[in-house]
Design a protein around this motif. Sequence first.
Motif, PDB file in Angstrom:
ATOM      1  N   LEU A 148       0.879  -1.162   0.000  1.00 15.27           N
ATOM      2  CA  LEU A 148       0.000   0.000   0.000  1.00 15.27           C
ATOM      3  C   LEU A 148       0.922   1.218   0.000  1.00 15.27           C
ATOM      4  CD1 LEU A 148      -3.075   0.643   2.275  1.00 15.27           C
ATOM      5  CD2 LEU A 148      -1.350   2.396   1.901  1.00 15.27           C
ATOM      6  N   THR A 149       0.833   2.042  -1.023  1.00 12.06           N
ATOM      7  CA  THR A 149       1.732   3.188  -1.182  1.00 12.06           C
ATOM      8  C   THR A 149       1.001   4.478  -0.837  1.00 12.06           C
ATOM      9  OG1 THR A 149       2.963   2.084  -2.939  1.00 12.06           O
ATOM     10  CG2 THR A 149       3.160   4.486  -2.817  1.00 12.06           C
ATOM     11  N   TYR A 150       1.685   5.353  -0.105  1.00 10.59           N
ATOM     12  CA  TYR A 150       1.054   6.621   0.258  1.00 10.59           C
ATOM     13  C   TYR A 150       2.055   7.770   0.251  1.00 10.59           C
ATOM     14  CZ  TYR A 150       2.977   5.633   4.937  1.00 10.59           C
ATOM     15  OH  TYR A 150       3.805   5.351   5.996  1.00 10.59           O
ATOM     16  N   VAL A 203       4.490  15.738  -5.249  1.00  6.15           N
ATOM     17  CA  VAL A 203       3.502  14.655  -5.304  1.00  6.15           C
ATOM     18  C   VAL A 203       3.376  14.142  -6.730  1.00  6.15           C
ATOM     19  CG1 VAL A 203       1.054  14.097  -5.088  1.00  6.15           C
ATOM     20  CG2 VAL A 203       2.174  15.428  -3.301  1.00  6.15           C
ATOM     21  N   LYS A 204       3.245  15.062  -7.676  1.00  8.96           N
ATOM     22  CA  LYS A 204       3.129  14.701  -9.088  1.00  8.96           C
ATOM     23  C   LYS A 204       4.359  13.934  -9.555  1.00  8.96           C
ATOM     24  CE  LYS A 204       2.486  16.719 -13.691  1.00  8.96           C
ATOM     25  NZ  LYS A 204       2.354  17.989 -14.472  1.00  8.96           N
ATOM     26  N   TYR A 205       5.543  14.389  -9.141  1.00 10.02           N
ATOM     27  CA  TYR A 205       6.801  13.731  -9.525  1.00 10.02           C
ATOM     28  C   TYR A 205       6.815  12.284  -9.042  1.00 10.02           C
ATOM     29  CZ  TYR A 205      11.711  12.369  -8.925  1.00 10.02           C
ATOM     30  OH  TYR A 205      12.902  11.676  -8.920  1.00 10.02           O
ATOM     31  N   PHE A 206       6.481  12.064  -7.767  1.00  8.61           N
ATOM     32  CA  PHE A 206       6.499  10.707  -7.224  1.00  8.61           C
ATOM     33  C   PHE A 206       5.507   9.800  -7.949  1.00  8.61           C
ATOM     34  CE2 PHE A 206       8.147  12.103  -2.795  1.00  8.61           C
ATOM     35  CZ  PHE A 206       9.447  11.824  -3.169  1.00  8.61           C
ATOM     36  N   ILE A 207       4.286  10.282  -8.130  1.00 10.95           N
ATOM     37  CA  ILE A 207       3.258   9.450  -8.764  1.00 10.95           C
ATOM     38  C   ILE A 207       3.641   9.091 -10.193  1.00 10.95           C
ATOM     39  CG2 ILE A 207       0.868   9.416  -9.584  1.00 10.95           C
ATOM     40  CD1 ILE A 207       0.105  11.044  -7.127  1.00 10.95           C
ATOM     41  N   GLU A 208       4.136  10.066 -10.936  1.00 11.09           N
ATOM     42  CA  GLU A 208       4.530   9.793 -12.325  1.00 11.09           C
ATOM     43  C   GLU A 208       5.656   8.772 -12.397  1.00 11.09           C
ATOM     44  OE1 GLU A 208       5.455  13.592 -13.982  1.00 11.09           O
ATOM     45  OE2 GLU A 208       3.358  14.032 -14.507  1.00 11.09           O
ATOM     46  N   ARG A 234      -0.239   0.360  -9.751  1.00 11.33           N
ATOM     47  CA  ARG A 234      -0.075   0.571  -8.308  1.00 11.33           C
ATOM     48  C   ARG A 234      -0.780   1.855  -7.883  1.00 11.33           C
ATOM     49  NH1 ARG A 234       5.779  -0.273  -5.537  1.00 11.33           N
ATOM     50  NH2 ARG A 234       5.262  -2.452  -6.009  1.00 11.33           N
ATOM     51  N   LYS A 235      -1.723   1.730  -6.972  1.00  8.75           N
ATOM     52  CA  LYS A 235      -2.461   2.893  -6.469  1.00  8.75           C
ATOM     53  C   LYS A 235      -1.608   3.658  -5.460  1.00  8.75           C
ATOM     54  CE  LYS A 235      -6.712   4.170  -4.031  1.00  8.75           C
ATOM     55  NZ  LYS A 235      -7.937   3.658  -3.332  1.00  8.75           N
TER      56      LYS A 235
END
Length: 293
Positions: free
Chosen positions: A234-236, A246-251, A260-261
Motif C-alpha cells: 500500500l503506497t502513500y 507529489v506529481k513527480y512521485f506518482i509519475e 499501483r495505487k
Amino acid sequence: MINDKKAVIVCSNAGLDYLDYPNDMVILRSVIHFGTTESYDDFVELNAKDFYERIDKNPNDVPKTSYISIGRMQEEFEKLVEKGYKEALIITIAKPLSGLNDALKLQAKNFEDKIKITVFDSKTIAYGQAFQALEAYRLLNEEGYEMDEVINVLEQIRSNNKIYFAVETLKYLVLNGRLSKLSGTIGTLLKIKPLLSFDEDGRVVTLEKIKTMPRALKRVLELYLEETKDKNVLTYISHAHNDEAVKYFIEEINKIYPERKVITSYLTPVVGAHTGPKAIGLGYIDLDKVEYK
C-alpha cells in the motif's frame, strides 16, 4: 444507544480529516500556537492549505503545538460513555514525538469503571497512523474482530510500515526539538535537505544528508522503489502542500508500476508545524507481511 460497537479514536496528527472516514470515529484535536496570543484547533480552526500559506509567507513565525487538554480528553470519554460504548481503542502519534500516549493512558485509568480504553502507539504519523485507525475500525465494527485480535494486526501493520521524508528546511524540527541522531550546528543543519525516517521506536532520525531538494526527492524515490520491488504494498504520500513533488512521485512510480495505487493526503498543521512547508513523505506498508485471521 450503541449495541456492540467499539469506539475508535485517533489524534489529529494522523490527518484523517483529509481522507474519507466513518463519521462516528473520534478525532482528538491537537492545538497550533503562534506566539502567546493565537491558538487554533487542528483542522477545524486552521486547515492545512491556510496553515502552509501562512508559514510560507512568514517563515520567522515558528508555530508550537500541544496535544488536546486533559479536560477535553475527559469530555470525549464522557461522550462515549453517554452513547453507550463499553470499549474504545485510541491510536496515537509515535510516543517519542508527544506525551499524548502517556496522558491518555493515565486518563483511561480514571474511566476503568465506565469504559475499557486501549491506547495504542502507532510509532508513526500521518497516513501510516490513519491507516491503522481505519483498519482498526473496519476490523472491530465490520469484521467482528476482538480487541486483542485487532491489536495483533495493528502491530504487524506498524512493523511493516516505512516512510521516507524530505524537508525543505530543518528549522522547524530543530526549534521544536523533534530531531534525534543528527549532529552539527543549527546553521549547518539549515543548509541541508536530509533524508528522514522513523526508527523502530518512532523517533525521527536522519538517514542521509543531502544538499538539494531535487536530490533528496530522487533519493526518497530510489529507496522506495528498491524496497517495494515486485511487492504487494500500500503506497502513500503525505505532504506539506507540495503538489509538484507529489506529481513527480506518482509519475515515476506509475512508469514502473502503472497499476499501483498511490494514496495522497496532507500533513495536517500540527504535524506541519514541525516539518515546515513543502515537506513530503513517500511511504508504504508491506501487505504480504500482515496476517488477518
